[in-house]
Design a protein around this motif. Structure first.
Motif, mmCIF file in Angstrom:
data_model
loop_
_atom_site.group_PDB
_atom_site.id
_atom_site.type_symbol
_atom_site.label_atom_id
_atom_site.label_comp_id
_atom_site.label_asym_id
_atom_site.label_seq_id
_atom_site.Cartn_x
_atom_site.Cartn_y
_atom_site.Cartn_z
ATOM 1 N N TRP A 1 5.119 -8.675 11.315
ATOM 2 C CA TRP A 1 3.992 -9.688 11.039
ATOM 3 C C TRP A 1 2.672 -8.744 10.762
ATOM 4 O O TRP A 1 2.403 -7.964 11.083
ATOM 5 N N SER A 2 2.044 -9.634 9.848
ATOM 6 C CA SER A 2 0.723 -9.086 9.501
ATOM 7 C C SER A 2 -0.296 -10.167 8.920
ATOM 8 O O SER A 2 0.274 -11.319 8.033
ATOM 9 N N ASP A 3 -1.492 -10.032 9.082
ATOM 10 C CA ASP A 3 -2.623 -11.102 8.656
ATOM 11 C C ASP A 3 -3.347 -10.463 7.503
ATOM 12 O O ASP A 3 -4.175 -11.015 6.885
ATOM 13 N N ASP B 1 4.894 3.170 4.180
ATOM 14 C CA ASP B 1 3.922 3.027 3.152
ATOM 15 C C ASP B 1 2.740 3.528 3.772
ATOM 16 O O ASP B 1 2.250 3.479 5.057
ATOM 17 N N GLU B 2 1.958 4.430 3.008
ATOM 18 C CA GLU B 2 0.658 5.235 3.461
ATOM 19 C C GLU B 2 -0.417 4.061 3.667
ATOM 20 O O GLU B 2 -1.269 4.486 4.435
ATOM 21 N N ARG B 3 -0.154 2.819 3.310
ATOM 22 C CA ARG B 3 -1.600 1.868 3.577
ATOM 23 C C ARG B 3 -1.245 1.648 5.118
ATOM 24 O O ARG B 3 -2.215 0.882 5.626
ATOM 25 N N PHE B 4 -0.212 1.553 5.724
ATOM 26 C CA PHE B 4 0.101 1.339 7.094
ATOM 27 C C PHE B 4 -0.486 2.497 7.943
ATOM 28 O O PHE B 4 0.260 3.157 8.114
ATOM 29 N N ARG B 5 -1.863 2.744 8.401
ATOM 30 C CA ARG B 5 -2.052 3.738 9.088
ATOM 31 C C ARG B 5 -1.695 3.474 10.678
ATOM 32 O O ARG B 5 -1.653 4.501 11.370
ATOM 33 N N ARG B 6 -1.788 2.455 11.025
ATOM 34 C CA ARG B 6 -1.589 1.824 12.499
ATOM 35 C C ARG B 6 -0.502 0.841 12.481
ATOM 36 O O ARG B 6 -0.688 -0.150 11.784
ATOM 37 N N VAL C 1 -3.093 -6.546 16.020
ATOM 38 C CA VAL C 1 -3.010 -6.673 14.442
ATOM 39 C C VAL C 1 -4.022 -7.401 14.184
ATOM 40 O O VAL C 1 -4.719 -7.448 13.202
ATOM 41 N N GLN C 2 -4.265 -8.564 14.949
ATOM 42 C CA GLN C 2 -5.283 -9.812 14.704
ATOM 43 C C GLN C 2 -6.817 -9.161 14.574
ATOM 44 O O GLN C 2 -7.726 -9.332 13.646
ATOM 45 N N SER C 3 -6.961 -8.162 15.626
ATOM 46 C CA SER C 3 -8.227 -7.542 15.568
ATOM 47 C C SER C 3 -8.588 -6.375 14.476
ATOM 48 O O SER C 3 -9.487 -5.878 14.350
ATOM 49 N N GLY C 4 -7.388 -6.116 13.845
ATOM 50 C CA GLY C 4 -7.663 -5.106 12.763
ATOM 51 C C GLY C 4 -7.591 -3.547 13.374
ATOM 52 O O GLY C 4 -7.568 -2.477 12.716
ATOM 53 N N ALA C 5 -7.102 -3.419 14.781
ATOM 54 C CA ALA C 5 -6.553 -2.150 15.309
ATOM 55 C C ALA C 5 -5.544 -1.654 14.808
ATOM 56 O O ALA C 5 -5.109 -0.524 14.979
ATOM 57 N N VAL D 1 -0.414 -3.784 10.572
ATOM 58 C CA VAL D 1 1.023 -4.750 10.984
ATOM 59 C C VAL D 1 1.518 -4.312 12.280
ATOM 60 O O VAL D 1 1.123 -3.403 12.815
ATOM 61 N N GLY D 2 2.537 -5.249 12.592
ATOM 62 C CA GLY D 2 2.962 -5.094 14.090
ATOM 63 C C GLY D 2 4.454 -5.619 13.857
ATOM 64 O O GLY D 2 4.883 -6.441 13.033
#
Length: 259
Positions: free
Chosen positions: A114-116, A130-135, A180-184, A187-188
């Motif tokens: 899940w991701s927002d 994918d490199e766009r997912f750093r966390r 995920v919601q906070s931007g930390a 994706v989760g």
């Protein structure tokens, strides 16, 4: 002195007569539930219905990590019912003498990506490299069943070693969602039961992870030893089998026993 003593004695008698009356009129002590965080939305609805049907049987609920609750109950935490996301935890408590009866299975859960921030319905586990997912957020697998199943799925997909350095761990599955919601995290891997709540579903889509990649999330509950004579605990245990309760559980993506 005699009349003073008689007056004091009368006062004691009157006080003794009043105490039972005051106790009878006091509100009953709420029954306390320790519930896995994946139940956060479903259990709130169930308890709202229960309160409407049984207003004289108050209940309080605390949500958290199933593993943490197991340890707390072993150490005497005052919970009357324990709903775990992994049935193995209440089974262990029963074997150790902390349950007032049998372990009751109540649902099987699922995990999702899940991701927002991105359209998660287009993602797969391989996409997480994918490199766009750093966390990438998962619940802590040491004590959160949903985190353990996420870890199993990543290992089965050959991704654990690649992604481990990008992982951030939530204390429980609700905290993982909040990361995920906070931007930390971008994706989760979250519980299906959480993302199906309208307020979460409106924020982003999800991808259902193949349950062949991990052990089942078979969930169960017990009435604890401390609640052996608690009628509210037994009433609520029975209420979990009511048609309306089962309908709520289904709406949050849970597979129910016997279905």
């Amino acid at each position: 002195m005699a009349h003073i003593f008689k007056g004091l004695l009368a006062g004691v008698v009157i006080l003794g007569l009043c105490l039972p009356l005051a106790t009878a009129q006091a509100d009953p002590q709420p029954t306390r539930i320790a519930a896995a965080s994946d139940l956060r939305f479903a259990m709130d609805e169930i308890l709202e219905n229960f309160a409407a049907d049984h207003p004289d049987h108050p209940i309080e609920v605390v949500y958290g990590s199933s593993g943490r609750f197991r340890s707390q109950i072993e150490n005497g935490a005052p919970f009357d019912l324990y709903f775990s996301a992994d049935i193995a935890y209440p089974q262990a408590l029963k074997e150790a003498g902390h349950a007032a009866g049998e372990v009751t299975p109540y649902a099987e859960g699922r995990i999702v990506i899940w991701s927002d921030a991105v359209e998660a319905s287009a993602l797969t586990l391989d996409s997480l490299a994918d490199e766009r997912f750093r966390r990438i957020a998962i619940a802590n697998p040491r004590h959160a069943p949903y985190g353990a199943r996420a870890q199993e799925a990543l290992r089965a997909s050959g991704l654990w070693e690649t992604l481990e350095r990008h992982l951030v761990f939530g204390e429980n599955i609700v905290h993982t969602l909040q990361l995920v919601q906070s931007g930390a995290a971008e994706v989760g891997i979250i519980a299906l039961s959480l993302v199906l709540h309208p307020s979460i579903l409106d924020q982003g889509g999800y991808h259902l992870i193949d349950d062949a990649l991990h052990a089942p999330l078979t969930q169960g509950f017990i009435i604890t030893r401390r609640a052996a004579d608690n009628p509210t605990a037994r009433l609520f245990a029975d209420y979990m089998g009511a048609a309306e309760t089962r309908s709520i559980m289904r709406a949050y993506g849970f597979l129910l026993p016997g279905e």
